[in-house]
Design an enzyme around this catalytic site. Structure first.
Site, PDB file in Angstrom:
ATOM      1  N   SER A   1      46.595  36.265  42.480  1.00 19.80           N
ATOM      2  CA  SER A   1      46.802  36.938  43.892  1.00 19.80           C
ATOM      3  C   SER A   1      46.963  35.762  45.040  1.00 19.80           C
ATOM      4  CB  SER A   1      45.593  37.758  44.147  1.00 19.80           C
ATOM      5  OG  SER A   1      45.720  38.296  45.452  1.00 19.80           O
TER       6      SER A   1
ATOM      7  N   ASN B   1      42.967  32.840  42.907  1.00 22.45           N
ATOM      8  CA  ASN B   1      43.298  33.052  44.333  1.00 22.45           C
ATOM      9  C   ASN B   1      44.177  31.913  44.872  1.00 22.45           C
ATOM     10  OD1 ASN B   1      42.801  34.317  47.228  1.00 22.45           O
ATOM     11  ND2 ASN B   1      42.449  32.020  47.342  1.00 22.45           N
ATOM     12  N   GLU B   2      45.595  32.338  44.987  1.00 16.76           N
ATOM     13  CA  GLU B   2      46.478  31.384  45.577  1.00 16.76           C
ATOM     14  C   GLU B   2      46.861  30.028  44.904  1.00 16.76           C
ATOM     15  OE1 GLU B   2      45.443  30.630  49.750  1.00 16.76           O
ATOM     16  OE2 GLU B   2      45.527  32.922  50.326  1.00 16.76           O
ATOM     17  N   ASP B   3      46.575  30.005  43.647  1.00 12.73           N
ATOM     18  CA  ASP B   3      46.950  28.824  42.954  1.00 12.73           C
ATOM     19  C   ASP B   3      48.367  28.740  42.811  1.00 12.73           C
ATOM     20  OD1 ASP B   3      44.241  28.277  42.745  1.00 12.73           O
ATOM     21  OD2 ASP B   3      44.241  28.327  40.864  1.00 12.73           O
TER      22      ASP B   3
ATOM     23  N   HIS C   1      49.652  37.798  50.266  1.00 17.85           N
ATOM     24  CA  HIS C   1      48.739  37.312  51.316  1.00 17.85           C
ATOM     25  C   HIS C   1      49.637  37.122  52.719  1.00 17.85           C
ATOM     26  CE1 HIS C   1      45.491  35.774  48.266  1.00 17.85           C
ATOM     27  NE2 HIS C   1      45.813  37.114  47.923  1.00 17.85           N
TER      28      HIS C   1
END
Length: 853
Positions: free
Chosen positions: A475, A420-422, A491
């Site tokens: 993501s 997530n968002e790395d 996102h």
């Protein structure tokens, strides 16, 4: 503890593998700095357990959910803690083994048996198995002790020992990146494949075998009836078979069909004749054909990103899921199921398990299988730059392997995402990333070595263990950057975070798949009262109190929540419950607008410009203000209802636009403004529908009807896509700014309203809402499981909310809420459990004009 026997030992069926739960007699104690540990051992509160739960149960710490008590329990995480219990040795046959099974030790734990260290762990996501057969004390019993170190301090020391890595993150302390903190490695697994015609399916089953068993029989059954069997020999500890079935019962998402579940059984045989059953394992599964479709579009750049189940394209409206409690053992099966049933009732097609949480308990995935909810599963990396030293990479591979093996049989899981968002964090911090460099060894030499995890280790694990599933690097991920709206998922946080744009402009902020977006709101006023020490009488029961602020963990929430309120809603901080209502109404408007406008982009084959929208977030882990649409106590916020209405099969929607025509190319004064409303509809069902279009307008201040028109010929709505219906001019600014517009889809045979859309001039804060003189509510008997409350009003009303006081503690649930009222129309709201209250006290509220506050 597991007791199992080696195959071929002559065991009778009653001696098959069995599980012995060691759940009784547990005590805990703080580990002191001195060599001698504290002798004060206290009974635990429950099992499984957490140290915070045990300390609170014994009255040694205050409830972290109340007031600012969270500040007073931080010391707990900086201590080491010990747990111990005693258990008797099981009776073992000569060829049996006793194995301690740990499915989630959090996190740096040392396990000792009878005074000697037997195991050290460093990853709560990886199950551990410890053979203790030779270490059991058969006469006096056994003492099992587990010491948990402070993971916070362990992480700090790991960061210090690796100065070359550029640690950093968005949420929490960077030391969290070095530890695997937040479950059973199965011997039976399989891969299912449904052919393109959906007429046949095959199950490739495999069983890893220990010992000297001779053969395995695989059985596939449905509702107790065998549909395929195969008996095979064992070679080098492995048995495998391909089982086929014709006309399979297919598993569908809830909107599109049923959720039949098969059972695969593996029976291990031994003995000279191969007829003695030594062990049996079963797994439940569903047969479906799942695809992630990424193809070019007819008339737009980039590629699609949508899911197709059994050849049906699915618009995935739904939510993100976070752990449902800060203390995981406190959740329990009933809360898991209740939350997921709320999601289903809210017309969710998909849940995304966020990478900053945990691999959820089996009951979560079992429930999604049963309910028909698709699952997007993140691997557990979030919002940071993780290290990639050899020890950490080994941890990651073991964790990923164990987690995929545990979960891969679930038909609900349709995507695995690396993090997530790395990648988004990498962009923000300008860390190294060369997409042209495809040599994994080179990635380890950069300051973003975690790329090796997402593009090498997790790729290898998923290709080996779930070859027919889909893996997504992260993501968000796709295109030239994580913010590219034309490829992959995004996102979208330019509402609330980022540029803090107007939520009315969601249609300019879309993407091929929006896997996160959201808006904050307060929880139910009852939930707020729960975290105030004195409830309704607490001195901090107001919007800007320090206790209320403490229960909002979003950075900058004061400015952001105030900004969106002041831009849109005629609100007041007093009375406090009205302020809470205003925040929820604003969130409800925001979320509904996003779903409405992005679903509009689901335009049919090769025009799937948006394939899904997942709101951040469904649920909450404690009582506080957040982006959730259901609060900690499972009380739906108003956004839950507006989102539910936007995700029904048939919707009709509207959007106001202004066309400006200057008198000449130089003027700024002489500009003609033509106000119009666009009418569009979406049909998510699999059948074309027809309806008559009806639209009406009222003066908001007086309730006077300005026009009412209806088409004579039915409009056609193609299946599984949106359709543009009509654009109507509304008039000049003076009229339009005081007009509410309603559009209806009317069933052509019985004049029934199938869908409705009430469109208001925005921002709402400018509207002079009149006080209704004749607002009536009455209970209407119903043959359904719920009673119906019918509402009438003489003037347009925005955000009507029905409330039923429930002092008798019955289960009361509104099936709809936060509805807009217009004159001449009766709105019916189902209320489950209303008939259980002898004299229900039904109240309501709605949005008032600023001048009336």
């Amino acid at each position: 503890m597991e007791v199992n026997g080696s195959a071929g030992c002559g065991l009778s069926p009653e001696h098959l593998l069995k599980s012995i739960q060691i759940t009784e007699g547990w005590e805990f104690s703080k580990v002191e700095d001195q060599p001698e540990r504290s002798s004060k051992w206290l009974p635990v509160s429950r099992f499984p357990t957490t140290v915070h739960a045990d300390l609170a149960y014994r009255g040694l710490i205050p409830d972290p959910n109340v007031a600012k008590n969270e500040e007073h329990v931080q010391w707990v995480g900086e201590q080491s803690w010990a747990y111990r219990t005693k258990f008797a040795s099981p009776s073992l046959f000569p060829t049996q083994k006793a194995v301690l099974a740990f499915d989630g030790l959090d996190t740096h734990a040392t396990v000792s048996l009878n005074g000697k260290q037997r195991l050290k762990t460093n990853n709560m996501f990886t199950p551990e198995r410890l053979d203790i057969t030779k270490h059991l004390n058969k006469t006096t019993g056994n003492e099992l002790e587990i010491v948990f170190e402070s993971s916070y301090f362990v992480g700090k020391k790991m960061v210090e020992s690796d100065p070359d890595h550029k640690y950093g993150c968005w949420n929490g302390d960077p030391s969290r990146l070095a530890i695997r903190k937040a479950h059973r490695i199965a011997g039976l697994f399989f891969v299912t494949k449904v052919d393109g015609s959906l007429a046949a399916a095959e199950i490739t089953a495999r069983c890893d075998v220990e010992g000297i068993a001779t053969e395995v029989r695989f059985e596939v059954s449905f509702e107790g009836r065998k549909v395929a069997t195969e008996t095979v020999g064992i070679t080098d500890g492995l048995a495998s078979a391909v089982l086929r079935t014709q006309k399979p019962k297919l598993w569908y998402p809830a909107r599109y069909g049923k959720q039949p579940l098969y059972e695969l059984k593996a029976i291990l045989y031994a003995g000279t004749s191969g007829t003695l059953a030594c062990d049996v394992k079963t797994k439940r599964f569903g047969l479906r054909r799942a695809e992630l479709v990424q193809r070019e579009l007819d008339d737009a750049t980039g590629t699609t990103f949508f899911f197709q189940i059994n050849n049906i394209p699915v618009f995935c409206g739904g939510s993100n899921w976070i752990p449902a409690d800060m203390s995981i053992p406190r959740i329990g099966p009933s809360k898991y199921r209740a939350l997921l049933k709320l999601a289903l009732a809210g017309n969710h097609s998909m849940i995304r398990v966020w990478g900053g949480g945990i691999y959820e308990e089996d009951v979560f995935y079992d429930s999604c299988d049963e309910l028909g909810i698709l699952v997007w599963q993140d691997f557990l990396f979030a919002c940071g730059n993780y290290p990639a030293n050899d020890d950490f990479l080994d941890l990651v591979k073991r964790e990923a392997t164990a987690s995929v093996k545990r979960l891969r049989h679930h038909p609900c899981i349709v995507l695995w995402a690396g993090n997530n968002e790395d990648y988004q964090y990498r962009e923000t911090e300008n860390l190294d990333y060369d997409p042209q460099d495809q040599n994994p060894e080179n990635w380890l030499k950069t300051n973003f070595p975690a790329r090796y995890i997402y593009e090498k280790i997790l790729v290898d694990v998923t290709q080996e263990l779930v070859p027919n599933s889909y893996y997504h690097f992260g993501s968000p991920f796709g295109g030239k950057s994580t913010r590219d709206p034309t490829v992959g998922d995004i996102h979208q946080w330019n509402v609330w975070h980022g540029r803090q744009q107007h939520y009315q402009d969601w249609d300019k902020l879309g993407g091929r798949f929006v896997s996160e977006f959201g808006m904050e709101a307060f929880p139910s006023i009852s939930t707020v009262d729960s975290y105030l020490p004195n409830g309704k009488d607490d001195q901090d029961r107001y919007a800007q109190s320090s206790t209320v602020d403490f229960h909002n963990k979003a950075v900058g929430h004061e400015r952001r929540l105030a900004t969106y309120l002041v831009e849109n809603i005629p609100y007041s901080q007093e009375p406090f419950d009205y302020y809470v209502y205003c925040t929820q109404l604003m969130q409800a408007e925001c979320i509904a607008t996003a779903i409405r406008l992005w679903k509009r982009e689901w335009k049919g084959r090769f025009r799937e410009y948006c394939g899904g929208a997942l709101v951040w977030q469904l649920n909450d882990c404690w009582p506080g203000q957040s982006w959730s649409i259901v609060d900690y106590f499972l009380r739906p916020k108003l956004a839950y209802y507006t989102m539910k209405r936007e995700l029904v099969d048939i919707t009709i929607n509207t959007k106001r636009i202004i066309e400006e025509i200057p008198a000449d190319k130089y003027t700024h004064a002489h500009i003609k403004r033509i106000h119009k409303v666009q009418i569009f509809a979406t049909n998510l069902s699999l059948n074309d529908r027809q309806f008559l279009l009806k639209y009406q307008g009222w003066d908001i201040s007086t309730g006077q009807q300005l026009f009412s028109e209806q088409t004579l010929r039915p409009q056609n709505l193609k299946h599984n896509q949106s359709t543009e219906i009509y654009v109507r001019e509304l008039g000049d600014s003076e009229t339009v700014n005081h007009m509410v517009f309603a559009a209806y889809s009317i069933h052509p045979k019985d004049d029934r309203i199938v869908a409705r859309s009430i469109n208001w001039p925005e921002p709402l804060k400018y509207i002079h809402f009149p006080a209704p003189k004749n607002l009536r509510i009455e209970i209407v008997p119903s043959q359904d499981t719920s009673n119906v409350i019918e509402v009438h009003c003489d003037v347009p009303v925005k955000g009507f909310v029905l409330e039923v006081e429930n002092s008798e503690k019955h289960d009361i649930a509104c099936e709809d809420n936060c509805v807009d009222l217009v004159p001449g129309e009766a709105i019916q709201i189902g209320v489950q459990g209303l008939d259980s209250i002898k004299e229900p006290n039904i109240t309501y509220r709605y949005l008032k004009a600023a001048i009336d506050l």
